[in-house]
Design a protein around this motif. Structure first.
Motif, PDB file in Angstrom:
ATOM      1  N   LEU A 326       0.835  -1.200   0.000  1.00  0.00           N
ATOM      2  CA  LEU A 326       0.000   0.000   0.000  1.00  0.00           C
ATOM      3  C   LEU A 326       0.875   1.258   0.000  1.00  0.00           C
ATOM      4  O   LEU A 326       0.628   2.211  -0.749  1.00  0.00           O
ATOM      5  N   LEU A 327       1.927   1.257   0.832  1.00  0.00           N
ATOM      6  CA  LEU A 327       2.843   2.407   0.875  1.00  0.00           C
ATOM      7  C   LEU A 327       3.522   2.608  -0.481  1.00  0.00           C
ATOM      8  O   LEU A 327       3.700   3.741  -0.938  1.00  0.00           O
ATOM      9  N   CYS A 328       3.883   1.479  -1.129  1.00  0.00           N
ATOM     10  CA  CYS A 328       4.525   1.579  -2.446  1.00  0.00           C
ATOM     11  C   CYS A 328       3.563   2.181  -3.468  1.00  0.00           C
ATOM     12  O   CYS A 328       3.964   2.958  -4.332  1.00  0.00           O
ATOM     13  N   LYS A 329       2.300   1.830  -3.330  1.00  0.00           N
ATOM     14  CA  LYS A 329       1.284   2.341  -4.251  1.00  0.00           C
ATOM     15  C   LYS A 329       1.133   3.862  -4.075  1.00  0.00           C
ATOM     16  O   LYS A 329       0.970   4.603  -5.039  1.00  0.00           O
ATOM     17  N   ILE A 330       1.208   4.326  -2.815  1.00  0.00           N
ATOM     18  CA  ILE A 330       1.035   5.756  -2.545  1.00  0.00           C
ATOM     19  C   ILE A 330       2.312   6.552  -2.844  1.00  0.00           C
ATOM     20  O   ILE A 330       2.279   7.589  -3.499  1.00  0.00           O
ATOM     21  N   PHE A 331       3.436   6.045  -2.357  1.00  0.00           N
ATOM     22  CA  PHE A 331       4.676   6.844  -2.418  1.00  0.00           C
ATOM     23  C   PHE A 331       5.671   6.369  -3.474  1.00  0.00           C
ATOM     24  O   PHE A 331       6.696   7.016  -3.678  1.00  0.00           O
ATOM     25  N   GLY A 332       5.372   5.242  -4.117  1.00  0.00           N
ATOM     26  CA  GLY A 332       6.271   4.731  -5.157  1.00  0.00           C
ATOM     27  C   GLY A 332       7.248   3.694  -4.600  1.00  0.00           C
ATOM     28  O   GLY A 332       7.878   3.915  -3.573  1.00  0.00           O
ATOM     29  N   VAL A 389       4.295  14.715   1.484  1.00  0.00           N
ATOM     30  CA  VAL A 389       3.566  13.465   1.694  1.00  0.00           C
ATOM     31  C   VAL A 389       2.073  13.690   1.439  1.00  0.00           C
ATOM     32  O   VAL A 389       1.395  12.862   0.813  1.00  0.00           O
ATOM     33  N   ASP A 390       1.580  14.826   1.918  1.00  0.00           N
ATOM     34  CA  ASP A 390       0.176  15.199   1.757  1.00  0.00           C
ATOM     35  C   ASP A 390      -0.199  15.211   0.264  1.00  0.00           C
ATOM     36  O   ASP A 390      -1.221  14.660  -0.155  1.00  0.00           O
ATOM     37  N   HIS A 391       0.701  15.812  -0.536  1.00  0.00           N
ATOM     38  CA  HIS A 391       0.507  15.896  -1.988  1.00  0.00           C
ATOM     39  C   HIS A 391       0.440  14.482  -2.587  1.00  0.00           C
ATOM     40  O   HIS A 391      -0.416  14.191  -3.430  1.00  0.00           O
ATOM     41  N   ALA A 392       1.344  13.599  -2.128  1.00  0.00           N
ATOM     42  CA  ALA A 392       1.390  12.225  -2.649  1.00  0.00           C
ATOM     43  C   ALA A 392       0.065  11.504  -2.386  1.00  0.00           C
ATOM     44  O   ALA A 392      -0.453  10.779  -3.244  1.00  0.00           O
ATOM     45  N   LEU A 393      -0.478  11.721  -1.189  1.00  0.00           N
ATOM     46  CA  LEU A 393      -1.733  11.051  -0.838  1.00  0.00           C
ATOM     47  C   LEU A 393      -2.901  11.561  -1.686  1.00  0.00           C
ATOM     48  O   LEU A 393      -3.745  10.786  -2.123  1.00  0.00           O
ATOM     49  N   ARG A 394      -2.904  12.884  -1.929  1.00  0.00           N
ATOM     50  CA  ARG A 394      -3.987  13.451  -2.739  1.00  0.00           C
ATOM     51  C   ARG A 394      -3.897  12.953  -4.175  1.00  0.00           C
ATOM     52  O   ARG A 394      -4.890  12.705  -4.824  1.00  0.00           O
ATOM     53  N   LYS A 395      -2.650  12.814  -4.647  1.00  0.00           N
ATOM     54  CA  LYS A 395      -2.409  12.436  -6.036  1.00  0.00           C
ATOM     55  C   LYS A 395      -2.684  10.938  -6.276  1.00  0.00           C
ATOM     56  O   LYS A 395      -3.025  10.527  -7.376  1.00  0.00           O
ATOM     57  N   SER A 396      -2.481  10.128  -5.247  1.00  0.00           N
ATOM     58  CA  SER A 396      -2.642   8.672  -5.419  1.00  0.00           C
ATOM     59  C   SER A 396      -4.135   8.341  -5.529  1.00  0.00           C
ATOM     60  O   SER A 396      -4.992   9.098  -5.114  1.00  0.00           O
ATOM     61  N   ASN A 397      -4.398   7.165  -6.077  1.00  0.00           N
ATOM     62  CA  ASN A 397      -5.805   6.774  -6.236  1.00  0.00           C
ATOM     63  C   ASN A 397      -6.350   6.070  -4.999  1.00  0.00           C
ATOM     64  O   ASN A 397      -7.404   5.463  -5.047  1.00  0.00           O
ATOM     65  N   VAL A 398      -5.577   6.115  -3.916  1.00  0.00           N
ATOM     66  CA  VAL A 398      -5.989   5.395  -2.712  1.00  0.00           C
ATOM     67  C   VAL A 398      -6.873   6.319  -1.889  1.00  0.00           C
ATOM     68  O   VAL A 398      -6.395   7.189  -1.172  1.00  0.00           O
ATOM     69  N   ASP A 399      -8.192   6.139  -2.001  1.00  0.00           N
ATOM     70  CA  ASP A 399      -9.075   7.110  -1.345  1.00  0.00           C
ATOM     71  C   ASP A 399      -9.382   6.768   0.110  1.00  0.00           C
ATOM     72  O   ASP A 399      -9.919   7.584   0.839  1.00  0.00           O
ATOM     73  N   PHE A 400      -9.021   5.551   0.550  1.00  0.00           N
ATOM     74  CA  PHE A 400      -9.358   5.194   1.939  1.00  0.00           C
ATOM     75  C   PHE A 400      -8.223   5.490   2.922  1.00  0.00           C
ATOM     76  O   PHE A 400      -8.275   5.119   4.073  1.00  0.00           O
ATOM     77  N   VAL A 401      -7.149   6.121   2.413  1.00  0.00           N
ATOM     78  CA  VAL A 401      -6.084   6.565   3.327  1.00  0.00           C
ATOM     79  C   VAL A 401      -5.954   8.072   3.168  1.00  0.00           C
ATOM     80  O   VAL A 401      -5.764   8.573   2.060  1.00  0.00           O
ATOM     81  N   LYS A 402      -6.090   8.792   4.276  1.00  0.00           N
ATOM     82  CA  LYS A 402      -6.009  10.258   4.225  1.00  0.00           C
ATOM     83  C   LYS A 402      -4.815  10.718   5.056  1.00  0.00           C
ATOM     84  O   LYS A 402      -4.260   9.958   5.843  1.00  0.00           O
ATOM     85  N   TRP A 403      -4.470  11.980   4.885  1.00  0.00           N
ATOM     86  CA  TRP A 403      -3.371  12.563   5.644  1.00  0.00           C
ATOM     87  C   TRP A 403      -3.962  13.432   6.754  1.00  0.00           C
ATOM     88  O   TRP A 403      -4.859  14.223   6.519  1.00  0.00           O
TER      89      TRP A 403
END
Length: 641
Positions: A326-332, A389-403
């Motif tokens: 999941l972290l890899c999906k959000i942050f690469g 990190v906040d930007h990465a979360l907004r940009k990722s398609n993972v909508d069930f994890v927020k910052w």
């Protein structure tokens, strides 16, 4: 002994087995003098001869470890190790993390919480030179050609010998336990008075069990000269031994969620197991899930295995891997890989933070779970990517994890439950298949044990699958069940009277060629006699019942009177019936080595009688020179060299 050394000289057991004539490139066949399957049940010779003052069991787990002990004079009184220093918020147990720290020059520094805390406090510029290892036990399960040279990776990417790490860990437990025993008895406690027990998953193959024994020798836990001072215990078996003695106030019945069920608190499970009751023990640990099926024989409480141990690498660390994905999906993936190597201590911190939230996951939970991101993660991400990190979360398609602005990842409960799903699905699929086996009918109880059994998500999934087919019982001290059972096993190793062989074992031999029975390509003509090569001589078949102390007897004869060593290759297969060693699925898995030096005799044909024992947690061999009656040194080796 390397493969090369076992060449023609040693392996030819009879004059007629010239290897150059063996077509299939397998073993030159051995002609057994006594191909019959003679078995004897002399259970009385099992585990006799040595007396110990205390039994100490070490539960060497994937995620956490510990020890427990009992004095042979007070077998009912099991002591679990002293409280460890350190400990995590939200995690209370008497075990310590299976983590080990070596100094930059590869010397042992610390184990458990102490290793983790010290590593955490190191300056990042320093910490990258230290070798920190965790979750390394699984390497023994996943390595195909396990040997004493197998290596594992530390957090900083450096490689170390697995045998050294396991030996360091066992030496640490030896020191801790002996110190505690000395304090208890008021004088220095001598290691020779201890019977040691080490627990391993039941689904481990023989090489992994032997590897644990080698590590114990290297750590000076026991010596090679005294192998019986150490017993290898199988984790679900140990749990089973403990569970059959449980009183009702010591467990929870999932069906009723009560601890008493209207019986008196001192009744045994379900107001007592009755003669012939069958039950399943499901040991859910950090690395593996291991299932065993037992039947109880009263009044002694002896156990009989009804179906071979099964399971797989479906432990709770599978949930950690899903979190990492999941972290890899959000942050690469590239960032996570770099971060682990550049900031290994911060990565460990992040996984500790995840662990405590993982334990808070529950089916009915509605409020989100917050996971602290270490400052160095946020900082390093900004340097690495040039945005937050906040930007990465907004940009990722993972909508069930927020910052959250407090520096936390906020996961909704469904997101957390999703991380559990692949692992729990594997477990449930395996359990379903097990319950479909004819041997696994009329099950009265399912005992859920091991650290992962505390997960309410797993408990609920098991309940849904079983639909009330049997009672699901969870011991109160679920994380210590194996440890306490292993102590009981060390006090009386003969409690499990019958086991099932996990694999078919045998050797390659020559048989007289029979036209109607043998394939023509296996024909070998030697001195006018027609032989069939590569015949699989079965010692024991997969899932065959074997009583404790039962022996498989074979006789072999050296090819030359001067021969000093006989080396016989052992083959194994998961199939129950095997005709030839060249069949698919049959592999060379070990060697039986007979040292016949010093037993020369004037007999025209020497006969070495070999006895192999399969009913125990390890395979053992003994041999005698029939003409002189002298013992021949016999050893079975399953590690690659």
């Amino acid at each position: 002994m390397t493969e090369k050394d076992t060449g023609t000289e040693n392996i030819i057991i009879d004059e007629m087995t010239n290897p150059s004539l063996s077509k299939s490139g397998g073993d030159p066949g051995i002609t057994p003098l006594s191909p019959s399957h003679i078995q004897q049940g002399d259970t009385d010779q099992v585990e006799s001869g040595m007396s110990f003052v205390v039994v100490v069991a070490i539960d060497f787990g994937t995620t956490s470890s510990g020890y427990a002990y009992a004095f042979t004079k007070e077998p009912e009184c099991i002591h679990t190790m002293r409280r460890w220093e350190g400990g995590d918020p939200g995690v209370s147990n008497q075990k310590t993390p299976t983590t080990i720290l070596l100094t930059p020059d590869r010397k042992f520094h610390s184990f458990g919480y102490a290793a983790r805390d010290f590593y955490h406090d190191l300056d990042p510029s320093e910490s990258k030179h230290w070798l920190y290892l965790e979750k390394f036990k699984m390497k023994l399960h996943t390595t195909a050609n396990l040997s004493t040279d197998t290596e594992i990776h530390a957090a900083n990417g450096k490689r170390v010998k697995a045998l050294d790490i396991f030996a360091y860990a066992l030496a640490f437990f030896k020191e801790q336990a002996l110190k505690e025993l000395s304090d208890q008895t008021g004088s220095e406690f001598d290691n020779s008075n201890v019977r040691w027990v080490i627990t391993v998953p039941a689904i481990w193959k023989m090489p992994a069990k032997q590897f644990m024994r080698e590590a114990a020798y290297k750590s000076a836990l026991v010596s090679r000269e005294n192998p019986e001072q150490l017993i290898i215990a199988l984790e679900p078996e140990a749990a089973s031994i403990y569970c059959r003695k449980l009183r009702l106030h010591q467990m929870v019945d999932l069906g009723t969620q009560t601890t008493q069920n209207g019986f008196s608190p001192n009744d045994n499970v379900g107001s007592g197991m009755t003669q012939g009751d069958r039950y399943v023990v499901m040991d859910c640990g950090g690395g593996t899930v291991d299932l065993t099926v037992h039947q109880i024989r009263l009044p002694e409480g002896h156990l009989k295995e009804l179906y071979k141990a099964s399971g797989g690498p479906y432990g709770s660390i599978g949930v950690d891997y899903e979190f990492e994905k999941l972290l890899c999906k959000i942050f690469g993936q590239d960032f996570i890989d770099q971060f682990k190597i550049k900031r290994p201590a911060a990565w460990v911190d992040l996984m500790i933070a995840f662990e405590s939230r993982k334990r808070a996951a529950a089916p009915e939970r509605t409020n989100p779970l917050n996971i602290n991101l270490p400052f160095s993660f946020i900082d390093y991400y900004k340097k690495y990517r040039g945005h937050s990190v906040d930007h990465a979360l907004r940009k990722s398609n993972v909508d069930f994890v927020k910052w959250s602005s407090q520096g936390m990842l906020r996961m909704n409960p469904d997101a957390m439950n999703t991380l559990f799903k692949p692992t729990i699905d594997h477990i449930i699929q395996h359990l379903t298949e097990l319950f479909e086996k004819p041997e696994v009918s009329d099950i009265k109880f399912l005992f859920l044990v091991g650290g992962f059994a505390e997960s309410t998500l797993l408990q609920q999934a098991v309940q849904n699958m079983l639909q009330g087919r049997c009672r699901i019982i969870i011991p109160h001290d679920v994380g210590l069940t194996i440890l306490k059972g292993a102590v009981l096993f060390g006090l009386d190793p003969s409690v499990i009277k019958v086991r099932r062989s996990p694999l078919t074992y045998g050797v390659g031999v020559l048989n007289r060629f029979v036209d109607s029975k043998h394939p023509p390509e296996k024909l070998l003509i030697k001195d006018g006699t027609r032989w069939c090569t590569d015949v699989f001589d079965t010692f024991i078949a997969a899932d065959q019942s074997v009583a404790l102390g039962e022996m498989v007897k074979r006789s072999y004869t050296p090819a030359k009177p001067s021969q000093q060593i006989i080396v016989i290759h052992i083959y194994c297969s998961e199939k129950e019936s095997v005709g030839f060693i060249s069949e698919p699925g049959v592999r060379k898995c070990g060697t039986l080595r007979l040292d016949v030096s010093g037993t020369e005799s004037s007999a025209p044909r020497r006969e070495i009688q070999t006895l192999m024992q399969f009913g125990d947690t390890e395979i053992r061999a003994m041999a005698i020179d029939v003409s002189t009656g002298r013992t021949v040194k016999a050893s079975v080796d399953f590690l690659s060299h």
